[in-house]
Design an enzyme around this catalytic site. Structure first.
Site, PDB file in Angstrom:
ATOM      1  N   HIS A 158      20.018  20.084 -42.369  1.00  0.00           N
ATOM      2  CA  HIS A 158      21.388  19.582 -42.423  1.00  0.00           C
ATOM      3  C   HIS A 158      21.592  18.536 -41.332  1.00  0.00           C
ATOM      4  O   HIS A 158      20.751  18.363 -40.456  1.00  0.00           O
ATOM      5  CB  HIS A 158      22.384  20.733 -42.235  1.00  0.00           C
ATOM      6  N   ASP A 181      -8.675  21.854 -12.252  1.00  0.00           N
ATOM      7  CA  ASP A 181     -10.045  21.366 -12.241  1.00  0.00           C
ATOM      8  C   ASP A 181     -10.533  21.258 -13.679  1.00  0.00           C
ATOM      9  O   ASP A 181     -11.074  22.206 -14.235  1.00  0.00           O
ATOM     10  CB  ASP A 181     -10.908  22.355 -11.437  1.00  0.00           C
ATOM     11  N   GLU A 234      -8.419  25.256  -5.990  1.00  0.00           N
ATOM     12  CA  GLU A 234      -8.937  24.021  -5.408  1.00  0.00           C
ATOM     13  C   GLU A 234      -7.923  23.388  -4.451  1.00  0.00           C
ATOM     14  O   GLU A 234      -8.283  22.798  -3.445  1.00  0.00           O
ATOM     15  CB  GLU A 234      -9.275  23.047  -6.538  1.00  0.00           C
ATOM     16  N   LYS A 270      -3.470  22.275  -8.449  1.00  0.00           N
ATOM     17  CA  LYS A 270      -4.418  21.203  -8.749  1.00  0.00           C
ATOM     18  C   LYS A 270      -5.439  21.765  -9.720  1.00  0.00           C
ATOM     19  O   LYS A 270      -6.168  22.696  -9.389  1.00  0.00           O
ATOM     20  CB  LYS A 270      -5.089  20.726  -7.469  1.00  0.00           C
ATOM     21  N   ASP A 272      24.197  17.464 -38.271  1.00  0.00           N
ATOM     22  CA  ASP A 272      25.276  17.974 -37.442  1.00  0.00           C
ATOM     23  C   ASP A 272      26.105  16.788 -36.977  1.00  0.00           C
ATOM     24  O   ASP A 272      25.592  15.863 -36.349  1.00  0.00           O
ATOM     25  CB  ASP A 272      24.711  18.721 -36.226  1.00  0.00           C
ATOM     26  N   HIS A 292      18.994  18.040 -38.283  1.00  0.00           N
ATOM     27  CA  HIS A 292      18.536  19.328 -37.777  1.00  0.00           C
ATOM     28  C   HIS A 292      17.708  20.026 -38.855  1.00  0.00           C
ATOM     29  O   HIS A 292      18.235  20.497 -39.857  1.00  0.00           O
ATOM     30  CB  HIS A 292      19.776  20.160 -37.398  1.00  0.00           C
TER      31      HIS A 292
HETATM   32 MN    MN Z   1      22.623  22.458 -36.629  1.00  0.00          MN
END
Ligand code: MN
Length: 475
Positions: free
Chosen positions: A41, A195, A328, A193, A43, A35
């Protein structure tokens, strides 16, 4: 209540970490996540009684049996956290990158509950990198010590974080089939959609390549987007699918604007990402779209890299909105579908229809009866009459007769199309080009012929000579 602390610390609207729920599973799994938060550190999490007991270990695991590493007990995490990998966005608890260092199963040497009470746990890890017996010894408050037991694994070299390369470096894009119908049911999601330029982004630990759908290298065409993608993939590898677009003042993607802005004003371009095809070395193309959308959330896209919004199961409403916004069209995607890299029925594009008047230049009738089967349409470009197609739908029995009758009165030979079409084997009656019909249509083809036209009504309020092609609706 279990996991209360976990849930309190997090805003699940803003982080893609799993919501804390206690699960009734008993698998004795463990995970170690690297992490990179403000302080880097590891975990360490052990599955126990439906949650993950968790410790933050600043220096990680040592195989040296004489080394005692500090492990700070933190709040329990939900079991789903075992698979969590991704970026926790800035401003959130634990902001930073989370990568899985190792995972697997463990076996407690003595009862876990007893160990927790005594402040002394002992267990054997069966991971890829972490193997053998370890113990956790409570010293004071939340501080524990992580110590390797003396066994066949002690003295081993410390393992490093693995980099996951993308499983492929080019691929076919999934294409949408044009559809007139909006699919129903909960298995469909709907997106705008766009373009713009369809673009695949191959991102790998700070390196990025961009390819168009026909595999042309666009890597250096969008410097701003490239920069942001490189930052995004510093600690990860993934393949994205999306569209590079420019938005107009109404928030609509505009292809003409995109071409204008490329190279001169690239700060205003966006990469709208709608799919992720690989993540941390895993090919996701055989996973469902729903699952891929979950992976997309882990990336914490920001700035000019944005996630395409989608709505589940409300196609009609989406389409109505798209029409209202003059977009569109919309794209419907099946949530359960895999990414096949073809044009199939799992992705559908539904285009908003357009509407304008055209000049009637003739009619096609059925063999003997004076009944209209289609109108021949055109528009003016200056003095030239340009053919734009035929319309055969949208009529009823009554107006098929009436319109045919009316038009026959102004029959005239021939109509003067600039691009004179051939009508073999058809009963064509040319007429004086002065009547106007309002037509709804999906789009114009590349040859500027109406696609899916439908008759709305005759119009009497306009001069035929004023009828021109209003917009270029090229697919
Ligand atoms: Mn952590």
């Amino acid at each position: 209540m279990k996991l209360k602390k976990y849930n309190e610390k997090r805003d699940f609207e803003k982080t893609s970490e799993p919501i804390g729920k206690v699960k009734n599973e008993k698998q004795n799994r463990f995970v170690v996540q690297y992490h990179e938060a403000r302080a880097k550190h590891y975990d360490f999490r052990l599955e126990h009684n439906g949650v993950l007991l968790s410790w933050a270990v600043p220096k990680g695991f040592s195989y040296d049996k004489k080394v005692k590493r500090l492990a700070v007990k933190v709040e329990d995490h939900p079991l789903d956290y075992i698979n969590f990998e991704g970026i926790i966005p800035k401003g959130n608890y634990g902001a930073g990158t989370v990568q899985i260092f190792d995972k697997g199963n463990y076996k407690p040497v003595w009862d876990m509950e007893y160990g927790l009470k005594k402040g002394h746990l002992k267990f054997v890890l069966f991971g890829e990198k972490l193997k053998g017996e370890w113990s956790l010894l409570k010293t004071q408050n939340e501080n524990w010590l992580l110590i390797k037991s003396d066994d066949e694994y002690s003295g081993r070299e410390e393992q490093k974080l693995t980099k996951h390369k993308n499983p492929f470096s080019n691929c076919e894009v999934q294409l949408a089939t044009l559809s007139e119908k909006i699919p129903k049911g909960k298995d469909w999601i709907f997106e705008i959609k766009y373009d713009g330029y369809r673009m695949l982004a191959f991102c790998e630990y700070g390196k990025v390549k961009l390819f168009s759908r026909n595999k042309i290298d666009y890597t250096n065409k969008f410097p701003q987007l490239l920069k942001e993608l490189k930052t995004l993939c510093e600690k990860h590898s993934f393949v994205l699918d999306g569209e590079v677009v420019a938005f107009d003042e109404n928030g609509r993607s505009d292809f003409a604007l995109l071409k204008e802005k490329m190279g001169e004003d690239e700060g205003n371009l966006y990469y709208v990402v709608f799919d992720v095809l690989a993540f941390q070395g895993e090919d996701l193309r055989n996973r469902s779209l729903g699952e891929r959308k979950e992976f997309l959330k882990k990336l914490a896209l920001n700035e000019h890299l944005i996630e395409s919004a989608f709505v589940a199961g409300k196609g009609k409403e989406c389409f109505a909105l798209a029409k209202k916004m003059d977009l569109e069209g919309i794209v419907a995607k099946k949530i359960s579908s895999t990414y096949n890299g073809t044009r199939d029925e799992t992705w559908l594009k539904i285009k908003c229809r357009h509407r304008q008047e055209f000049v009637i230049a003739g009619l096609v009738t059925t063999d003997k009866n004076p009944v209209l089967s289609a109108l021949i349409l055109g528009y003016y470009e200056g003095d030239k009459l340009i053919y734009v197609g035929k319309v055969g739908t949208g009529f009823n029995a009554k107006n098929r007769l009436e319109i045919a009758k009316k038009l026959k009165k102004i029959a005239k030979k021939p109509a003067f199309f600039e691009n004179f079409p051939k009508f073999n084997n058809e009963n064509v009656i040319w007429v004086e080009p002065k009547e106007i019909a309002e037509i709804e249509f999906a789009e114009l083809t590349k040859d500027k012929i109406l696609r899916q036209p439908s008759f709305i009504a005759l119009r009497f309020d306009k001069d035929a000579k004023s009828v021109f092609l209003e917009e270029k609706h090229e697919g």
